[in-house]
Structure formats: structure tokens, C-alpha cells
Design a protein around this motif. Structure first.
Motif, PDB file in Angstrom:
ATOM      1  N   LYS A  49      -7.808  28.563  -8.738  1.00  0.00           N
ATOM      2  CA  LYS A  49      -6.912  27.582  -8.284  1.00  0.00           C
ATOM      3  C   LYS A  49      -6.856  26.425  -9.255  1.00  0.00           C
ATOM      4  CE  LYS A  49      -5.864  24.410  -4.967  1.00  0.00           C
ATOM      5  NZ  LYS A  49      -5.307  23.199  -5.673  1.00  0.00           N
ATOM      6  N   GLY A  50      -8.339  26.092  -9.670  1.00  0.00           N
ATOM      7  CA  GLY A  50      -8.387  24.992 -10.630  1.00  0.00           C
ATOM      8  C   GLY A  50      -7.489  25.266 -11.974  1.00  0.00           C
ATOM      9  N   LEU A  51      -7.503  26.409 -12.347  1.00  0.00           N
ATOM     10  CA  LEU A  51      -7.074  27.052 -13.540  1.00  0.00           C
ATOM     11  C   LEU A  51      -5.486  26.820 -13.273  1.00  0.00           C
ATOM     12  CD1 LEU A  51      -8.973  29.978 -14.926  1.00  0.00           C
ATOM     13  CD2 LEU A  51      -9.044  27.743 -15.627  1.00  0.00           C
ATOM     14  N   LYS A 106     -14.467  20.212  -4.627  1.00  0.00           N
ATOM     15  CA  LYS A 106     -13.481  19.328  -3.800  1.00  0.00           C
ATOM     16  C   LYS A 106     -13.686  17.906  -4.886  1.00  0.00           C
ATOM     17  CE  LYS A 106     -12.723  20.383   0.827  1.00  0.00           C
ATOM     18  NZ  LYS A 106     -11.481  20.176   1.826  1.00  0.00           N
ATOM     19  N   PRO A 107     -14.765  17.334  -5.000  1.00  0.00           N
ATOM     20  CA  PRO A 107     -14.988  16.067  -5.819  1.00  0.00           C
ATOM     21  C   PRO A 107     -14.456  16.524  -7.154  1.00  0.00           C
ATOM     22  CG  PRO A 107     -16.795  16.371  -4.432  1.00  0.00           C
ATOM     23  CD  PRO A 107     -16.058  17.535  -4.110  1.00  0.00           C
ATOM     24  N   LYS A 108     -14.879  17.678  -7.878  1.00  0.00           N
ATOM     25  CA  LYS A 108     -14.261  17.909  -9.116  1.00  0.00           C
ATOM     26  C   LYS A 108     -12.946  18.218  -9.237  1.00  0.00           C
ATOM     27  CE  LYS A 108     -17.069  20.678 -11.342  1.00  0.00           C
ATOM     28  NZ  LYS A 108     -17.797  21.939 -11.873  1.00  0.00           N
ATOM     29  N   ILE A 109     -11.995  18.638  -8.279  1.00  0.00           N
ATOM     30  CA  ILE A 109     -10.879  18.662  -8.385  1.00  0.00           C
ATOM     31  C   ILE A 109     -10.254  17.423  -8.173  1.00  0.00           C
ATOM     32  CG2 ILE A 109      -8.963  19.966  -7.009  1.00  0.00           C
ATOM     33  CD1 ILE A 109     -10.165  21.672  -8.919  1.00  0.00           C
ATOM     34  N   TYR A 110     -10.802  16.560  -7.282  1.00  0.00           N
ATOM     35  CA  TYR A 110     -10.198  15.304  -6.998  1.00  0.00           C
ATOM     36  C   TYR A 110     -10.235  14.540  -8.462  1.00  0.00           C
ATOM     37  CZ  TYR A 110      -9.689  10.555  -5.377  1.00  0.00           C
ATOM     38  OH  TYR A 110      -9.088   9.193  -5.147  1.00  0.00           O
ATOM     39  N   GLU A 111     -11.449  14.569  -9.101  1.00  0.00           N
ATOM     40  CA  GLU A 111     -11.557  13.564 -10.148  1.00  0.00           C
ATOM     41  C   GLU A 111     -10.594  14.269 -11.311  1.00  0.00           C
ATOM     42  OE1 GLU A 111     -15.843  14.264 -10.810  1.00  0.00           O
ATOM     43  OE2 GLU A 111     -16.389  12.766  -9.204  1.00  0.00           O
ATOM     44  N   LYS A 112     -10.599  15.628 -11.568  1.00  0.00           N
ATOM     45  CA  LYS A 112      -9.757  15.956 -12.625  1.00  0.00           C
ATOM     46  C   LYS A 112      -8.338  16.041 -12.428  1.00  0.00           C
ATOM     47  CE  LYS A 112     -11.088  19.593 -15.211  1.00  0.00           C
ATOM     48  NZ  LYS A 112     -11.700  20.775 -15.424  1.00  0.00           N
ATOM     49  N   LEU A 134     -18.004  12.258  -2.450  1.00  0.00           N
ATOM     50  CA  LEU A 134     -16.447  11.940  -2.521  1.00  0.00           C
ATOM     51  C   LEU A 134     -15.723  12.460  -1.360  1.00  0.00           C
ATOM     52  CD1 LEU A 134     -14.675  10.163  -4.372  1.00  0.00           C
ATOM     53  CD2 LEU A 134     -14.626  12.189  -5.946  1.00  0.00           C
ATOM     54  N   CYS A 135     -16.268  13.759  -1.009  1.00  0.00           N
ATOM     55  CA  CYS A 135     -15.460  14.594  -0.222  1.00  0.00           C
ATOM     56  C   CYS A 135     -15.070  13.939   1.400  1.00  0.00           C
ATOM     57  CB  CYS A 135     -16.119  15.837   0.179  1.00  0.00           C
ATOM     58  SG  CYS A 135     -17.475  15.871   1.101  1.00  0.00           S
TER      59      CYS A 135
END
Length: 150
Positions: free
Chosen positions: A56-58, A91-97, A132-133
Motif C-alpha cells: 500500500k505504501g508503494l 500509520k505515523p510513517k505513512i502520515y509523515e511521508k 502520532l496515531c
């Protein structure tokens, strides 16, 4: 398991299947900028779960989105370490990126499972109070249409 109304809503909003493996499917609607990740197995080993969300991230790099709908209605086994990784790391990584902070979730109607989810979230809140979540827009919904429209 998708209902007829879920499938109809996905068609109305222009969702297309972009990824599929043995544990799940990922659909994207470029028109609405929404992703739907559908789990299709009652249990997912944590590495398969992580791989699905890595995919999903990709896809987010190709298809920016504003909302993530996670259809977990097929899951019947609760696994706290997977939930913790999902909330505290992914979730925090996806939010930040990517700025993705709106999440909608669909769960089985089994009351015991929903209680396990609630207890798991409380444990995460207590264990990681500054994560952050906790600042994200995370809501449970009952249907795909409700998740898309709210």
C-alpha cells in the motif's frame, strides 16, 4: 467479505484493483483519492500483514490518497503485536511521508472481536501516549459506502 452494496459503491466511486496476494486486495479510486485494503483471510501472519501494508505504501507513491479504508471483516483472530505495529509504526510513517491521516475501518460484527480491538487500542494509548496515531482521524464504519462518504 464484500456485500453487493459494497461492490456497487466501489463501482460508483471508480475503484480499481491495484494489488492482490493471498491475504488481501488493494483498490484505488483516483477520482476520490481513497484506498481500500480488503483482508480476505481469517488470520494473517504478521509478516504477510506487514507486506500487504508495504505494498500500500508503494502504491501511495503512484496514487496519492486522502483516506484509507481498511476492510478487516474477514479477520476472526485478534493479534495485538500486528495491531501495535500498524498503529505505532506504520500509520505515523505513512502520515509523515504522505500526509495520510484519515482512516476508516470495518470489522466483523462479532462482539468479542470488537471488544478485543477496543482493549488493544486502549493498551496502545497507554503504552504509547505520545504516538502520532492518536492525532489521526480514525473511525469504525459498518459499510464501504459509509467509509467512503464519511
Amino acid at each position: 467479505m464484500m456485500t453487493t452494496d459494497d461492490e456497487k459503491a466501489m463501482q460508483e466511486y471508480g475503484f480499481e484493483l491495484k494489488y492482490e496476494d493471498k491475504v488481501g486486495k488493494i483498490y484505488v479510486s483516483q477520482r476520490t483519492q481513497i484506498f481500500i485494503c480488503q483482508i480476505i483471510q481469517p488470520y494473517i501472519p504478521i509478516e504477510d500483514f506487514k507486506n500487504l501494508l508495504l505494498q500500500k505504501g508503494l502504491l501511495l507513491k503512484q496514487y496519492p490518497c486522502e483516506k484509507f479504508i481498511f476492510d478487516k471483516r474477514a479477520i476472526s483472530v485478534f493479534h495485538q503485536p500486528s495491531m501495535e505495529w500498524y498503529y505505532v509504526v506504520w500509520k505515523p510513517k505513512i502520515y509523515e511521508k504522505f500526509g495520510l491521516r484519515t482512516h476508516r475501518k470495518l470489522f466483523t460484527k462479532d462482539l468479542w472481536f470488537r471488544k478485543a480491538i477496543e482493549a488493544g487500542r486502549n493498551e496502545i494509548k497507554n503504552k504509547y501516549p505520545d504516538s502520532l496515531c492518536h492525532q489521526m482521524d480514525i473511525q469504525n464504519t459498518e459499510t464501504i459506502r459509509e467509509a467512503i462518504e464519511n
